[in-house]
Design a protein around this motif. Structure first.
Motif, PDB file in Angstrom:
ATOM      1  N   SER A 115       0.810  -1.216   0.000  1.00  0.00           N
ATOM      2  CA  SER A 115       0.000   0.000   0.000  1.00  0.00           C
ATOM      3  C   SER A 115       0.848   1.273   0.000  1.00  0.00           C
ATOM      4  O   SER A 115       0.332   2.365  -0.264  1.00  0.00           O
ATOM      5  N   ASP A 116       2.158   1.156   0.294  1.00  0.00           N
ATOM      6  CA  ASP A 116       3.029   2.333   0.293  1.00  0.00           C
ATOM      7  C   ASP A 116       3.446   2.741  -1.123  1.00  0.00           C
ATOM      8  O   ASP A 116       3.930   3.849  -1.334  1.00  0.00           O
ATOM      9  N   PHE A 117       3.289   1.837  -2.085  1.00  0.00           N
ATOM     10  CA  PHE A 117       3.667   2.145  -3.458  1.00  0.00           C
ATOM     11  C   PHE A 117       2.534   2.897  -4.144  1.00  0.00           C
ATOM     12  O   PHE A 117       1.364   2.509  -4.040  1.00  0.00           O
ATOM     13  N   VAL A 118       2.867   3.952  -4.839  1.00  0.00           N
ATOM     14  CA  VAL A 118       1.881   4.756  -5.553  1.00  0.00           C
ATOM     15  C   VAL A 118       2.263   4.787  -7.029  1.00  0.00           C
ATOM     16  O   VAL A 118       3.373   5.205  -7.382  1.00  0.00           O
ATOM     17  N   ASN A 119       1.365   4.303  -7.870  1.00  0.00           N
ATOM     18  CA  ASN A 119       1.600   4.278  -9.315  1.00  0.00           C
ATOM     19  C   ASN A 119       2.914   3.578  -9.668  1.00  0.00           C
ATOM     20  O   ASN A 119       3.654   4.006 -10.559  1.00  0.00           O
ATOM     21  N   GLY A 120       3.187   2.483  -8.939  1.00  0.00           N
ATOM     22  CA  GLY A 120       4.378   1.703  -9.243  1.00  0.00           C
ATOM     23  C   GLY A 120       5.688   2.333  -8.833  1.00  0.00           C
ATOM     24  O   GLY A 120       6.743   1.953  -9.344  1.00  0.00           O
ATOM     25  N   VAL A 121       5.655   3.286  -7.897  1.00  0.00           N
ATOM     26  CA  VAL A 121       6.872   3.974  -7.448  1.00  0.00           C
ATOM     27  C   VAL A 121       7.059   3.738  -5.954  1.00  0.00           C
ATOM     28  O   VAL A 121       6.095   3.819  -5.176  1.00  0.00           O
ATOM     29  N   SER A 122       8.289   3.469  -5.543  1.00  0.00           N
ATOM     30  CA  SER A 122       8.603   3.229  -4.134  1.00  0.00           C
ATOM     31  C   SER A 122       8.299   4.473  -3.295  1.00  0.00           C
ATOM     32  O   SER A 122       8.380   5.604  -3.785  1.00  0.00           O
ATOM     33  N   PRO A 123       8.000   4.289  -2.003  1.00  0.00           N
ATOM     34  CA  PRO A 123       7.632   5.433  -1.160  1.00  0.00           C
ATOM     35  C   PRO A 123       8.828   6.297  -0.782  1.00  0.00           C
ATOM     36  O   PRO A 123       9.938   5.795  -0.565  1.00  0.00           O
ATOM     37  N   THR A 124       8.598   7.586  -0.701  1.00  0.00           N
ATOM     38  CA  THR A 124       9.605   8.516  -0.172  1.00  0.00           C
ATOM     39  C   THR A 124       9.269   8.943   1.254  1.00  0.00           C
ATOM     40  O   THR A 124      10.060   9.655   1.875  1.00  0.00           O
ATOM     41  N   PHE A 125       8.112   8.522   1.760  1.00  0.00           N
ATOM     42  CA  PHE A 125       7.727   8.771   3.150  1.00  0.00           C
ATOM     43  C   PHE A 125       7.218   7.457   3.715  1.00  0.00           C
ATOM     44  O   PHE A 125       6.405   6.772   3.091  1.00  0.00           O
ATOM     45  N   LEU A 126       7.666   7.111   4.911  1.00  0.00           N
ATOM     46  CA  LEU A 126       7.140   5.956   5.639  1.00  0.00           C
ATOM     47  C   LEU A 126       6.802   6.410   7.047  1.00  0.00           C
ATOM     48  O   LEU A 126       7.706   6.755   7.823  1.00  0.00           O
ATOM     49  N   SER A 127       5.514   6.440   7.364  1.00  0.00           N
ATOM     50  CA  SER A 127       5.064   6.805   8.713  1.00  0.00           C
ATOM     51  C   SER A 127       5.716   8.094   9.191  1.00  0.00           C
ATOM     52  O   SER A 127       6.179   8.197  10.332  1.00  0.00           O
ATOM     53  N   GLY A 128       5.764   9.080   8.307  1.00  0.00           N
ATOM     54  CA  GLY A 128       6.273  10.384   8.675  1.00  0.00           C
ATOM     55  C   GLY A 128       7.769  10.550   8.578  1.00  0.00           C
ATOM     56  O   GLY A 128       8.292  11.636   8.839  1.00  0.00           O
ATOM     57  N   VAL A 129       8.489   9.494   8.200  1.00  0.00           N
ATOM     58  CA  VAL A 129       9.945   9.566   8.076  1.00  0.00           C
ATOM     59  C   VAL A 129      10.308   9.846   6.623  1.00  0.00           C
ATOM     60  O   VAL A 129       9.753   9.234   5.706  1.00  0.00           O
ATOM     61  N   SER A 130      11.239  10.753   6.385  1.00  0.00           N
ATOM     62  CA  SER A 130      11.738  11.037   5.042  1.00  0.00           C
ATOM     63  C   SER A 130      13.238  11.278   5.109  1.00  0.00           C
ATOM     64  O   SER A 130      13.783  11.611   6.162  1.00  0.00           O
ATOM     65  N   VAL A 131      13.887  11.084   3.960  1.00  0.00           N
ATOM     66  CA  VAL A 131      15.324  11.295   3.860  1.00  0.00           C
ATOM     67  C   VAL A 131      15.591  12.104   2.597  1.00  0.00           C
ATOM     68  O   VAL A 131      15.034  11.806   1.533  1.00  0.00           O
ATOM     69  N   THR A 132      16.426  13.109   2.713  1.00  0.00           N
ATOM     70  CA  THR A 132      16.871  13.843   1.527  1.00  0.00           C
ATOM     71  C   THR A 132      18.369  13.671   1.369  1.00  0.00           C
ATOM     72  O   THR A 132      19.118  13.633   2.351  1.00  0.00           O
ATOM     73  N   ILE A 133      18.793  13.530   0.117  1.00  0.00           N
ATOM     74  CA  ILE A 133      20.214  13.446  -0.234  1.00  0.00           C
ATOM     75  C   ILE A 133      20.489  14.552  -1.239  1.00  0.00           C
ATOM     76  O   ILE A 133      19.916  14.546  -2.334  1.00  0.00           O
TER      77      ILE A 133
END
Length: 831
Positions: A115-133
């Motif tokens: 359910s975390d995948f949207v339109n076949g793309v991996s999630p960039t947010f999980l339960s409020g956690v995000s990472v930027t590079i």
């Protein structure tokens, strides 16, 4: 000011009273988090929360009111390493998995789900956690307070980049990491100070490595000539290009040149991207002496870190061989793959020969002659190249083109649902048995649909195609053959859902397919849920079930066992046999699309998940239960267990045992839940001199169960259970001996007492022996207060045959398989 909400604390439900709402927020999803401007900042403030158990809490019933203190904390990154090697070398790169270590990186622990995948793309947010590079959002597969697994986003920037983690506590320190164009690393079984061994597999997906490398896991050395599968990350772009984070549906070759050496000797290698950031390498082991050989893979001039070793061992000259399958039926003009298996493991080099009709190539691919006038036999022989006197043979039976047992109808599934005034009834079965060893498949999947149980409309479910006088039936069928184990369900609006396994062009691997017919239409929509038909695959899907959400039109859940490592027909041992894991997929658009398969948690050894059944809680529609059989040793009795999701299949509990294997004689069972009071009823087969049918009940959603009560004796191994709207329960089971057939027992008082068995149908096993009578030969359902059943029985004819009947248990019995929309299908090759 005070506020009261329900708060999830480790699974059960609790009442929460927030004493000071200014320092904490209770979100609509029932989680307690730091507040905003006036509240929870850093370590300065605390939120006091009074927690007590609600009346329906089903865990820790002795819990009393308690105080929970939430306190802010610093979010710190301490290191960033390559996700395969867990080392700062070879660094990070676009499309590379990395691991971030630190403190307070997340307030929860979980992995991504479908359910975390949207339109076949991996999630960039999980339960409020995000990472930027370098300011760009990365993809996340796993979060925990001390570790994050992150996929570096596409970015041409090379050199020093900034890594930052954000969550509900705030933002972390800026961590500086070195980014390169490539950062190839192989995933490992072990790490220093021991020798490093790669996460390697033989071509049958058993683990490759020195013996006893991993406790309780069978690892065997690679032999010269073996193809070994290796996995890694950071190997760069593909051709054609694949966007980082996108779901990969087919393996994509690596763009740049890939080379490999083992023990310093060049090795044949092919590399592919098989998932977001995940690469697979098929490496042929060169002729090397016994021992640990250094393994290096190079792409674009950059190599994997040194110090990784593959254990190589030459096969013993005292080898013995088995050929699989030992008997094969092949249609004229068709092919069949044969495999050689030795006592030292698979893929020992052999020479193939055939005595009789047909031919066989160096890989074990047998080709039958283009035509034969009648059934013809041949012998296929594999001779070890290590010891020419060692050989083994298999029997091939070549059938005239088009041979099938027309009129046979097997494995019926009955589903009833939809509006109470106009229910939809569907019976599916597979038609025209084609007896190929190990699969017992058919040439097509048939269905009959009715709204009154008396008039039925035939339909060809387009899960598979077959040829009939040069035409495909049905014309919109998927390009698969031999459907089996089909199960059906009907949604609250009357939409029909079907799942089935099938194979592609006679390959061994079974894929999971689905079809649906939306209410008010007469056209099927067919899709693939899980495709295992690739030439290098060693997986298959099996024993699926499907459940339509009774509360939400358009939503249905498919659950099945997924088998990795093939074949497993000759020996039930970890060296040759598959691992059984549970998988789940959901559709929310009436079956047009299905989510990426989600792995379900299981317990026990390498053989576990089988015969799953999903139930939607009638009180809380977002609470789901999956019951399944848990094999500790394949081929023996199994535990009956369940797992639970409180959030609509996003996360799952660990398995809970309901019936231990010592008390269960079969992996099959029946399960129903009373929609009015939520009481669960389970029916299963108990062991003993005369197998008995027993039932159990649970009034607290599976936390505790009553003692098993035997209700019938002399039963077989298959059980189906149903309940009418007034609470009457019925169990249908197979029986053997003088009264072979199917019988039903009923209870009108919630399982406290049961009627005497009534036989529904008799079966003459001498007419349709062996493969015709199996584990899916009947199903029971509720038809508006009356029980109905679909079942297989036998009748004499030119060929041994079987037929599907429908009965409403009140005098109406209909032979359905005479509809036979697939009569005359041949087994010509599909395009």
């Amino acid at each position: 000011m005070q506020a009261s909400r329900t708060f999830r604390l480790g699974g059960p439900f609790w009442n929460v009273n927030v004493i000071d709402v200014t320092t904490a927020n209770v979100k609509p999803d029932n989680s307690v988090t730091p507040g905003d401007a006036g509240g929870f900042i850093g370590n300065a403030n605390q939120a006091k929360i009074s927690v007590s158990e609600t009346p329906d809490a089903d865990i820790d019933r002795n819990a009393n009111a308690r105080n929970v203190t939430a306190q802010g904390a610093s979010l710190i990154i301490t290191s960033v390493v390559n996700g395969a090697t867990f080392s700062i070398t070879p660094g990070i790169a676009s499309g590379c998995w990395i691991t971030i270590f630190g403190s307070n990186l997340s307030t929860i622990t979980r992995s991504w789900t479908a359910s975390d995948f949207v339109n076949g793309v991996s999630p960039t947010f999980l339960s409020g956690v995000s990472v930027t590079i370098d300011g760009k959002h990365a993809f996340l597969s796993y979060i925990s307070p001390t570790q994050l697994n992150v996929l570096v986003p596409d970015d041409p920037e090379i050199g020093t980049v900034t890594v930052r983690v954000s969550n509900e506590l705030g933002a972390s320190n800026d961590f500086l990491a070195e980014k390169a164009a490539l950062s190839p690393g192989l995933f490992l079984f072990t790490f220093p100070p021991a020798l490093e061994y790669p996460a390697a597999e033989h071509s049958d997906y058993s683990f490759a490595g020195p013996p006893n490398l991993i406790p309780d896991v069978n690892t065997t050395p690679a032999h010269p000539g073996d193809v070994i599968l290796l996995y890694g990350t950071g190997f760069g772009a593909t051709k054609p290009p694949t966007a980082t984070g996108a779901v990969v549906t087919n393996a994509v070759p690596i763009d740049q040149s890939v080379t490999a050496t083992i023990g310093g000797v060049p090795a044949k290698v092919a590399g592919y991207l098989i998932g977001p950031g995940l690469y697979q390498f098929n490496v042929t082991v060169p002729d090397l002496p016994d021992g640990d050989a250094a393994l290096v893979i190079t792409v674009g001039g950059k190599s994997t870190p040194s110090g990784v070793f593959l254990t190589v061992m030459r096969p013993s000259t005292g080898v013995s061989i088995t050929v699989w399958p030992s008997t094969a039926l092949v249609a004229a003009g068709q092919t069949r793959n044969f495999s050689s298996w030795a006592n030292s493991g698979p893929n020992v080099p052999v020479s193939w020969a055939v005595d009789g009709v047909g031919s066989i190539d160096a890989t074990g691919l047998y080709t039958a002659p283009a035509s034969v006038a009648s059934q013809t036999k041949a012998t296929v022989t594999a001779t070890s190249q290590a010891g020419p006197t060692v050989s083994a043979s298999a029997l091939v039976i070549v059938l005239p083109l088009g041979t099938a047992l027309y009129g046979t109808a097997l494995e019926p599934s009955l589903a009833i649902g939809g509006p109470s005034g106009s229910p939809t009834m569907v019976v599916t079965w597979y038609q025209d048995f084609a007896p190929f060893p190990g699969r017992n498949g058919a040439l097509g999947l048939a269905a009959a649909i009715s709204h009154d149980g008396q008039s039925w409309t035939e339909s060809a479910v387009p899960i598979a195609r077959c040829q009939n006088n040069g035409k495909y039936v049905p014309s919109n069928g998927l390009n698969y053959m031999m459907p089996a184990n089909a199960r059906s369900a009907v949604g609250p609006d009357g939409t029909i859902y079907v799942v089935s396994i099938a194979q592609l062009n006679m390959r061994n691997n079974l894929s999971l397919l689905a079809a649906s017919m939306k209410s008010g239409t007469s056209t099927w929509n067919a899709v693939r849920i899980e495709d295992n038909s690739g030439p290098n695959q060693a997986f298959h899907s099996d024993e699926p079930s499907i459940t339509a959400d009774p509360n939400v039109p358009g939503t249905a859940y498919a659950v099945w066992e997924h088998t990795s490592g093939y074949p497993c027909s000759t020996t039930w041992s970890s060296q040759y046999c598959p691992s059984l894991i549970g998988e789940l997929s959901v559709t929310r658009d009436y079956g047009r699309t299905w989510s990426v398969p989600q792995k379900l948690p299981v317990s026990g050894d390498w053989h576990n998940f089988a015969w799953p059944r999903l139930v939607v809680d009638p009180v809380n529609p977002r609470t789901l239960y999956v019951y399944f059989a848990d094999w500790q040793t394949l081929g023996t009795a199994a535990d009956i267990e369940f797992i639970r999701s409180n959030d609509g299949a996003q996360t799952w509990s660990q398995p809970v045992t309901v019936v231990p294997s010592a008390q269960a004689a079969s992996t099959q069972f029946g399960l129903v839940v009373n929609p009015k009071n939520g009481i669960f009823y389970l029916a299963f087969v108990q062991p003993g001199p005369s197998y008995s049918l027993a039932t159990m009940t649970s009034t607290d959603r599976g936390v505790s169960w009553s003692t098993a009560s035997p209700i019938a004796t002399n039963v077989g191994t298959t059980v189906s259970m149903a309940m009418t709207s007034d609470g009457t329960i019925a169990v249908m089971y197979d029986s053997f001996g003088l009264s072979a057939g199917y019988s039903v027992v009923k209870s009108v008082n919630g399982g406290h007492s049961w009627s005497k068995p009534v036989q529904v149908a008799a079966v003459n096993s001498s007419i349709a022996p062996n493969n015709f009578l199996g584990d899916y030969e009947f199903e029971l359902a509720d038809r508006g207060g009356v029980f109905a059943a679909a079942y297989v029985t036998t009748f004499p004819g030119v060929r041994p045959s079987a037929a599907v009947y429908y009965s409403d248990m009140a005098g109406t019995t209909t032979l359905l398989s005479t509809l036979d929309p697939f009569a005359g299908c041949t087994i010509n090759p599909l395009p």
